[in-house]
Design a protein around this motif. Sequence first.
Motif, PDB file in Angstrom:
ATOM      1  N   LEU A 106      42.141  41.604 -61.911  1.00 36.22           N
ATOM      2  CA  LEU A 106      43.021  42.561 -61.253  1.00 36.22           C
ATOM      3  C   LEU A 106      42.534  42.888 -59.849  1.00 36.22           C
ATOM      4  O   LEU A 106      41.328  42.966 -59.600  1.00 36.22           O
ATOM      5  N   ALA A 107      43.471  43.085 -58.948  1.00 33.94           N
ATOM      6  CA  ALA A 107      43.168  43.557 -57.597  1.00 33.94           C
ATOM      7  C   ALA A 107      43.338  45.075 -57.560  1.00 33.94           C
ATOM      8  O   ALA A 107      44.196  45.623 -58.259  1.00 33.94           O
ATOM      9  N   GLU A 118      50.177  51.790 -72.191  1.00 32.41           N
ATOM     10  CA  GLU A 118      50.339  50.493 -71.546  1.00 32.41           C
ATOM     11  C   GLU A 118      50.307  50.668 -70.029  1.00 32.41           C
ATOM     12  O   GLU A 118      50.863  51.622 -69.490  1.00 32.41           O
ATOM     13  N   TYR A 119      49.696  49.679 -69.362  1.00 30.02           N
ATOM     14  CA  TYR A 119      49.456  49.771 -67.927  1.00 30.02           C
ATOM     15  C   TYR A 119      50.019  48.559 -67.204  1.00 30.02           C
ATOM     16  O   TYR A 119      50.273  47.511 -67.802  1.00 30.02           O
ATOM     17  N   ALA A 120      50.173  48.723 -65.890  1.00 39.99           N
ATOM     18  CA  ALA A 120      50.576  47.636 -65.006  1.00 39.99           C
ATOM     19  C   ALA A 120      49.571  47.524 -63.871  1.00 39.99           C
ATOM     20  O   ALA A 120      48.921  48.514 -63.494  1.00 39.99           O
ATOM     21  N   GLY A 121      49.445  46.322 -63.320  1.00 41.56           N
ATOM     22  CA  GLY A 121      48.523  46.131 -62.209  1.00 41.56           C
ATOM     23  C   GLY A 121      48.868  44.893 -61.412  1.00 41.56           C
ATOM     24  O   GLY A 121      49.737  44.092 -61.786  1.00 41.56           O
ATOM     25  N   VAL A 122      48.185  44.737 -60.303  1.00 42.56           N
ATOM     26  CA  VAL A 122      48.338  43.583 -59.423  1.00 42.56           C
ATOM     27  C   VAL A 122      47.263  42.564 -59.792  1.00 42.56           C
ATOM     28  O   VAL A 122      46.088  42.917 -59.931  1.00 42.56           O
ATOM     29  N   LEU A 123      47.646  41.305 -59.957  1.00 42.21           N
ATOM     30  CA  LEU A 123      46.693  40.271 -60.330  1.00 42.21           C
ATOM     31  C   LEU A 123      45.908  39.792 -59.111  1.00 42.21           C
ATOM     32  O   LEU A 123      46.485  39.564 -58.035  1.00 42.21           O
ATOM     33  N   GLU A 124      44.613  39.659 -59.289  1.00 44.55           N
ATOM     34  CA  GLU A 124      43.758  39.152 -58.223  1.00 44.55           C
ATOM     35  C   GLU A 124      44.180  37.727 -57.875  1.00 44.55           C
ATOM     36  O   GLU A 124      44.342  36.871 -58.747  1.00 44.55           O
ATOM     37  N   GLY A 125      44.365  37.477 -56.567  1.00 42.52           N
ATOM     38  CA  GLY A 125      44.797  36.165 -56.122  1.00 42.52           C
ATOM     39  C   GLY A 125      46.290  35.951 -56.163  1.00 42.52           C
ATOM     40  O   GLY A 125      46.755  34.814 -56.041  1.00 42.52           O
ATOM     41  N   ALA A 126      47.064  37.022 -56.323  1.00 44.86           N
ATOM     42  CA  ALA A 126      48.516  36.906 -56.391  1.00 44.86           C
ATOM     43  C   ALA A 126      49.067  36.264 -55.123  1.00 44.86           C
ATOM     44  O   ALA A 126      48.647  36.590 -54.005  1.00 44.86           O
ATOM     45  N   LEU A 139      48.525  33.474 -63.410  1.00 44.74           N
ATOM     46  CA  LEU A 139      49.823  32.983 -63.846  1.00 44.74           C
ATOM     47  C   LEU A 139      50.960  33.595 -63.037  1.00 44.74           C
ATOM     48  O   LEU A 139      52.059  33.034 -62.995  1.00 44.74           O
ATOM     49  N   GLY A 140      50.720  34.752 -62.442  1.00 44.29           N
ATOM     50  CA  GLY A 140      51.763  35.440 -61.715  1.00 44.29           C
ATOM     51  C   GLY A 140      51.182  36.363 -60.667  1.00 44.29           C
ATOM     52  O   GLY A 140      50.027  36.217 -60.242  1.00 44.29           O
TER      53      GLY A 140
END
Length: 375
Positions: A130-131, A291-299, A109-110
């Motif tokens: 996630l990447a 709470e965590y943050a990450g990079v989405l796979e396929g961004a 989605l993002g």
Amino acid sequence: MHPTPPRRATTRPARFRRYAVPLSTLTVLSLAGCTLTGGDDESSTGDESSSSSQSAGGEVVLVTHDSFNLPDEVVSGFTDETGYELTVLPSGDAGEMTNTLALTEGSPLGDAVFGIDNTFASRAVEEEILAPYSPDQLPEGAPERALPGDLADYLTPVDFGDVCVNIDRTWFEREGVTEPESLADLTEPEYEGLFVTPGASTSSPGLAFLLATIAEFGQDGWQQYWSDLVDNDVRVVSGWEDAYTVDFTAGGGDGDRPIVVSYASSPPFTIGDDGEPTTTALMDTCFGQVEYAGVLEGAENEEGARAAVDYLLSDTVQAALPESMYVFPVATQTELPQEWEEHAEVAEDPLEIPADQVEANREQWVNQWADIATG
């Protein structure tokens, strides 16, 4: 805040400690799901990496839970520092957001995600949504909140907020009822019809509370505990906002339940306008939530997604978290509002269940809980 009557002096459980450093009060501005671009803030200069990314520009879509609520100037500061335009995409509760991302694996989605917590982290990694990415440098305090093993390569800690049972001490003093002190107390007859909790299947704090009861009573005892809660007229609602602001007697509405599942950071928000002490307090029932943050796979914008994760750890964002999102920043050097210094607490020894056990049993536990709590 509503003025509150004086109350008797009380002591706090030994398992809690102050999380205390002073800070001037921040202005809280609401943020809807929208695109925010940078302004003309002359104080934002950025570093060398920011300058290089400014030349690239472009949009970064940050998928979040619905409680994401940083001030406008903090969000637009991301553009000032990096040149990227940030679009915030609210996607339900933390659990709903993680489920949605799992269903859209390979076509995200993002670009980046914020708000996956420790109860859903292992699923997010195993679903390959996630990447791998971890900032080169984490602020002091963040490594202590990092996930174990390889999970830390995918998700970066941003904030934490212990989920705890809160009680309205003014109500108990007025009614002459002894305050409950433990999870087991909530099943006693004197507390019948006094407790409200968000549901474990629809709410992240509701799930955290379920996990707290499993940690406390074990695999062999938690289902009987919930049966006892139901027999004692526990009220289960869909989400935290309904539980706290509608049903809780100290939540600002016309609630009739003086016991609620909320956060360790909730008591500072029941301080009276006349300076009277907070009317609410925590029971020794907390479950640690990060709470965590990450990079989405396929961004589409992976570089911008990494910049967004880095920005969530910046001094600017970390300082804004307490009063805008009611959570503790992971960066321990961050100064907190005065009210938090005086009334917000962190559980020194919270109830916990290892992430791998949560992942292995979550669906079964929630289904069993639903059979008991919601029929």
